[in-house]
Design a protein around this motif. Structure first.
Motif, short mmCIF file in Angstrom:
data_model
loop_
_atom_site.label_atom_id
_atom_site.label_comp_id
_atom_site.label_asym_id
_atom_site.label_seq_id
_atom_site.Cartn_x
_atom_site.Cartn_y
_atom_site.Cartn_z
N ARG A 10 0.66 -1.14 -0.22
CA ARG A 10 -0.07 0.19 0.36
C ARG A 10 0.60 1.45 0.60
O ARG A 10 0.55 2.63 0.22
CB ARG A 10 -0.71 0.14 1.04
N VAL A 11 1.89 1.46 -0.51
CA VAL A 11 2.87 2.79 -0.50
C VAL A 11 3.52 2.61 -1.80
O VAL A 11 4.01 1.55 -2.19
CB VAL A 11 4.21 2.02 0.62
N ASP A 12 2.88 3.84 -1.94
CA ASP A 12 3.83 4.36 -3.76
C ASP A 12 4.63 4.56 -3.31
O ASP A 12 5.37 6.16 -2.95
CB ASP A 12 2.52 5.24 -4.38
N VAL A 13 6.00 4.71 -3.97
CA VAL A 13 7.49 5.10 -3.90
C VAL A 13 7.43 6.08 -5.28
O VAL A 13 7.38 5.45 -5.95
CB VAL A 13 8.12 4.39 -3.69
N GLU A 14 7.78 7.55 -4.84
CA GLU A 14 8.62 8.43 -6.03
C GLU A 14 9.59 8.83 -6.15
O GLU A 14 10.05 8.94 -4.65
CB GLU A 14 7.18 9.59 -6.19
N TRP A 15 10.25 8.92 -7.40
CA TRP A 15 11.90 9.78 -7.02
C TRP A 15 12.07 11.15 -7.76
O TRP A 15 10.68 10.97 -9.34
CB TRP A 15 12.70 8.48 -7.23
N LYS A 16 13.01 11.45 -7.26
CA LYS A 16 12.69 13.26 -8.19
C LYS A 16 14.38 13.14 -7.91
O LYS A 16 14.98 13.13 -7.35
CB LYS A 16 11.86 14.07 -7.82
N ASN A 17 14.48 13.99 -9.00
CA ASN A 17 15.95 14.39 -9.45
C ASN A 17 16.93 14.20 -9.30
O ASN A 17 18.44 13.23 -8.53
CB ASN A 17 16.45 15.50 -8.37
#
Length: 447
Positions: free
Chosen positions: A319-326
């Motif tokens: 149930r955990v969404d992981v998002e990455w930037k830069n």
């Protein structure tokens, strides 16, 4: 919690300063009345007594209103309210003093130096903006008094200050050098006084804030040490019975398997053995000093690997969404992986628990961002959010809003301790859009 503590401490200091300022104004007003009576009586100076008394009355009435304003507040006034009211009173005092001096000889009146008293007080009690504004107004007021005022003979002739007569009497083109010199001296003195008082006050406030931070960190360290002692003691006491249970369950499971028994009983024994092993693993971590980053030697790992460790032992990792930037996923850290992953896992689990109260299938989001030499992790849940009072206490040990038996209120406290000991920070807020947002900032590995 730091901001709240600092703000309340600043308000208390302002309240104390305001109390003394109110007393000083009352004493000053009484002193003015005594001075007027003495000058107009025994000294026989031809002064406009009635206008002067009326001006003193303005000070007394404003003081009475100020005391009433303080007493009428059920809750303590904010710092902005304090500064506004005190700044307004000092502005009124400056105007009253200017009017009195205009009626009694202007710059030839020795009480002209009371301007400096007001400016010094403003530098201590008010913000720098207020103090500088009052300084500018005082300089302008002195310039106006130099141009026009009601002369008092007794102040002029004995001291031979004919050079300070008004410009109106002498003509603008024939401005006395003494007037220009007096104005420059006054302006310089005002700037110097305000500069040093505001700077000194600013340094004192900064020192006070630093002292409060140190005291808070020391208190937190003491609590952490107590928790470490408690955790180590609990781990030691529970290790023996768990070992006995593990041995007994293993023997029973092996005996049933050798006898060819199958079914729910064997599966239940296997489940008990796995859970006992899990409990032993938890106790092993507790046996180290609770909350210390020394739970494992520092090692290099990427942010993606760290979050992977966080989710590996999380039951609701799906149930955990992981998002990455830069390119934050590839950013490297040099940290004790076990301790840090455990700290972040506690925060993620809190987010899942909060979301469960709204939607048992709801999801939370972990966002990673690469900022110069820092890694920022934002953990956003979709729960009901938190009021400011709860946010202020959320980092305290044993404080929890969960139902009895659902949590001890240690997760966020220990997480903050681990992260801050690594040189990072943890901030908790409740956005207007809903839910809660925890922002974790961690230093990246050198080179």
């Amino acid at each position: 919690m730091t901001d709240t503590t600092t703000t309340s401490g600043g308000s208390r200091r302002l309240a104390i300063n305001a109390e003394w300022f109110g007393r000083l104004r009352s004493v000053a007003a009484i002193g003015q009345l005594v001075t007027i009576a003495f000058v107009a009586g025994p000294l026989g100076v031809d002064a406009p007594v009635l206008p002067l008394v009326l001006l003193v009355g303005v000070t007394l009435v404003s003081s009475a209103l100020f005391w009433w304003w303080q007493a009428s507040h059920v809750t303590p006034p904010s710092r902005t309210e304090w500064h506004t009211v005190l700044g307004g009173l000092m502005l009124l005092d400056l105007a009253v003093l200017t009017a009195m001096l205009a009626l009694t000889g202007g710059p030839t009146n020795p009480f002209m130096f009371f301007y400096f008293v007001n400016l010094a007080l403003s530098g201590v009690v008010l913000t720098a903006g207020w103090a500088w504004a009052l300084s500018v107004l005082a300089i302008l007021a002195f310039a106006v008094l130099s141009i026009t005022h009601h002369p008092i003979d007794v102040l002029r002739d004995p001291w031979r200050l004919e050079s300070l007569e008004t410009l109106r009497a002498q003509g603008v083109a024939d401005t006395p050098i003494a007037i220009i010199g007096a104005w420059l001296a006054f302006a310089t003195s005002s700037v110097v006084i305000v500069y040093f008082t505001t700077r000194l006050t600013s340094e004192l406030r900064a020192s006070d804030r630093a002292r409060r931070r140190v005291e808070k960190e020391m208190a937190r360290a003491e609590k952490l040490e107590a928790l470490g002692t408690l955790a180590a003691g609990a781990a030691h006491e529970l290790a023996s019975p768990l070992s006995t249970i593990a041995v007994a369950v293993s023997e029973a499971h092996r005996e049933l398997v050798q006898q060819g028994v199958e079914g729910p009983v064997v599966e239940d024994l296997e489940l008990v053995r796995r859970e006992v092993t899990r409990c032993r693993s938890i106790l092993d971590r507790m046996a180290t000093r609770s909350g210390q980053p020394a739970a494992g030697l520092p090692e290099r790992l990427t942010a993606e690997e760290l979050i992977g460790d966080v989710l590996d032992e999380l039951a609701a990792a799906g149930r955990v969404d992981v998002e990455w930037k830069n390119a934050a996923a590839d950013a490297e850290l040099y940290v004790p992986a076990v301790a840090l992953a455990q700290a972040i896992r506690a925060v993620v689990k809190n987010g899942l628990d909060a979301t469960d109260t709204v939607d048992p299938t709801g999801r939370i989001t972990v966002r990673g961002d690469h900022l110069a030499n820092k890694l920022r992790l934002e953990i956003a849940d979709r729960g009901p959010g938190m009021p400011a009072a709860v946010i202020a206490r959320a980092g305290e040990p044993f404080f929890t809003t969960k139902a009895a038996g659902s949590g001890m209120g240690l997760g966020l406290f220990l997480a903050r301790s681990v992260i801050e000991r690594l040189g990072g920070s943890l901030r908790l807020e409740s956005p207007k859009a809903g839910g809660a947002l925890v922002t974790i900032v961690l230093p990246l590995a050198d080179g």
